[in-house]
Design an enzyme around this catalytic site. Structure first.
Site, mmCIF file in Angstrom:
data_model
loop_
_atom_site.group_PDB
_atom_site.id
_atom_site.type_symbol
_atom_site.label_atom_id
_atom_site.label_comp_id
_atom_site.label_asym_id
_atom_site.label_seq_id
_atom_site.Cartn_x
_atom_site.Cartn_y
_atom_site.Cartn_z
ATOM 1 N N ASP A 43 0.830 -1.211 0.000
ATOM 2 C CA ASP A 43 0.000 0.000 0.000
ATOM 3 C C ASP A 43 0.865 1.262 0.000
ATOM 4 O OD1 ASP A 43 0.901 -0.062 2.581
ATOM 5 O OD2 ASP A 43 -1.072 -0.114 3.521
ATOM 6 N N SER A 44 2.200 1.082 0.048
ATOM 7 C CA SER A 44 3.092 2.222 -0.170
ATOM 8 C C SER A 44 2.945 2.740 -1.601
ATOM 9 C CB SER A 44 4.551 1.846 0.132
ATOM 10 O OG SER A 44 4.909 0.661 -0.546
ATOM 11 N N ASP A 82 -1.236 -5.922 -0.578
ATOM 12 C CA ASP A 82 -1.781 -5.456 0.700
ATOM 13 C C ASP A 82 -3.298 -5.346 0.624
ATOM 14 O OD1 ASP A 82 -0.222 -4.844 2.991
ATOM 15 O OD2 ASP A 82 0.766 -3.203 1.932
ATOM 16 N N LYS A 110 -1.766 -9.508 2.163
ATOM 17 C CA LYS A 110 -1.127 -9.183 3.450
ATOM 18 C C LYS A 110 -2.077 -8.322 4.274
ATOM 19 C CE LYS A 110 2.486 -6.152 3.829
ATOM 20 N NZ LYS A 110 1.916 -5.090 4.694
ATOM 21 N N GLU A 112 -2.299 -6.218 7.964
ATOM 22 C CA GLU A 112 -1.502 -5.683 9.080
ATOM 23 C C GLU A 112 -2.178 -5.925 10.428
ATOM 24 O OE1 GLU A 112 0.005 -1.718 8.803
ATOM 25 O OE2 GLU A 112 0.644 -1.991 6.732
ATOM 26 N N GLU A 174 8.517 -5.711 10.557
ATOM 27 C CA GLU A 174 9.103 -4.406 10.212
ATOM 28 C C GLU A 174 9.604 -3.700 11.481
ATOM 29 O OE1 GLU A 174 6.595 -2.056 7.680
ATOM 30 O OE2 GLU A 174 8.023 -0.377 7.633
HETATM 31 O O1 KIV Z 1 3.627 -1.323 1.533
HETATM 32 C C1 KIV Z 1 4.830 -1.500 1.838
HETATM 33 O O2 KIV Z 1 5.744 -0.925 1.235
HETATM 34 C C2 KIV Z 1 5.122 -2.404 2.948
HETATM 35 C C3 KIV Z 1 6.562 -2.609 3.372
HETATM 36 C C4 KIV Z 1 6.655 -3.388 4.620
HETATM 37 C C5 KIV Z 1 7.388 -3.302 2.383
HETATM 38 O O3 KIV Z 1 4.227 -2.980 3.502
#
Ligand code: KIV
Length: 248
Positions: A43-44, A82, A110, A112, A174
């Site tokens: 999600d970055s 994500d 993924k 969180e 992380e």
């Molecule tokens: O979205 C992202 O960049 C991440 C990092 C942990 C790689 O979740």
């Protein structure tokens, strides 16, 4: 559809697992051709590519659009994405988002935070669930080292074990101390992939922009290999100069 079980085998054999964030088709082709194990639409995407102030500003539709582009560039790598914060508020919404991302071509999603019920439900529906513990940018405001004292380190190990038992196929850790990441890696059969967590886990994840130097800020844990920002600036400046001189 690639199997996450291949990463357990790599872990057993002591072979490091490489994961990189990826947001578009040409970068996906490069990563796939170079043998990256897990191509990850993080999600970055929101901050690195779409210009938002925070990764939590990302919508599911935006994530899906980029996932489809990345999927078109991949032939052999495992594709992970994500679950955006915007659709992570309850279990049915997370499952629905996971199914839509699966239709777009992901092999796993993924999520969180410590949410065992999500991993149980994902496992029931046959979708690979990857956990993300330690510093979780969707849930913690400021980047900071986590699990620094023995109580929070023990909690991290316990939570990681519970997520594995709930059906998580891998864990991203992380910003945790290397010794803590090592403890978690040794406690689990599923792979533990670190970022800012030292070198003693089962693999590493890096942000594409940090690796190639597209991001001007250099993080301590970034494995920066070139300065794409400077090279692109130089290319554009050279082109502009060329046009200024050659046009009549
Ligand atoms: O979205 C992202 O960049 C991440 C990092 C942990 C790689 O979740």
């Amino acid at each position: 559809m690639k199997q996450a079980s291949q990463f357990r085998t790599l872990k057993q054999q002591g072979i490091g697992i490489s994961m990189l964030t990826c947001y578009d088709y040409p970068s996906a082709k490069i990563q796939d051709a170079c043998g990256i194990d897990v191509v990850f639409v993080g999600d970055s995407l929101a901050t690195n590519v779409l210009g938002y102030a925070h990764q939590n500003d990302l919508s599911l539709e935006e994530m899906r659009h980029h996932v489809r582009a990345v999927a078109r560039g991949i032939e052999r790598a495992y594709l992970l994405a994500d679950i955006p914060y915007a659709v992570s508020y309850d279990l049915p919404t997370i499952l629905d988002a996971a199914e839509q991302l699966q239709q777009d071509g992901v092999d796993g999603v993924k999520v969180e935070g410590f949410k065992p019920e999500v991993f149980q439900a994902l496992a029931r529906t046959g979708i690979d669930g990857w956990a993300h513990l330690g510093f979780t940018p969707q849930l913690i405001e400021k980047p900071a080292m986590q699990a620094k004292d023995s109580e929070s380190a023990d909690r991290l190990v316990t939570e990681s074990r519970s997520l594995e038992a709930a059906g998580a196929v891998g864990i991203i850790l992380e910003l945790v101390p290397e010794a803590v990441a090592q403890r978690v890696s040794e406690a689990l059969k599923i792979p533990v992939i670190g970022i800012g967590a030292g070198l003693l886990c089962d693999g590493q994840v890096q942000v594409w922009h940090d690796l190639i130097g597209l991001e001007t800020h250099v993080y301590k844990h970034a494995f920066r290999q070139c300065d794409a920002h400077a090279e692109q600036m130089a290319a554009v400046q050279a082109y502009r100069k060329f046009v200024l001189r050659s046009s009549h």
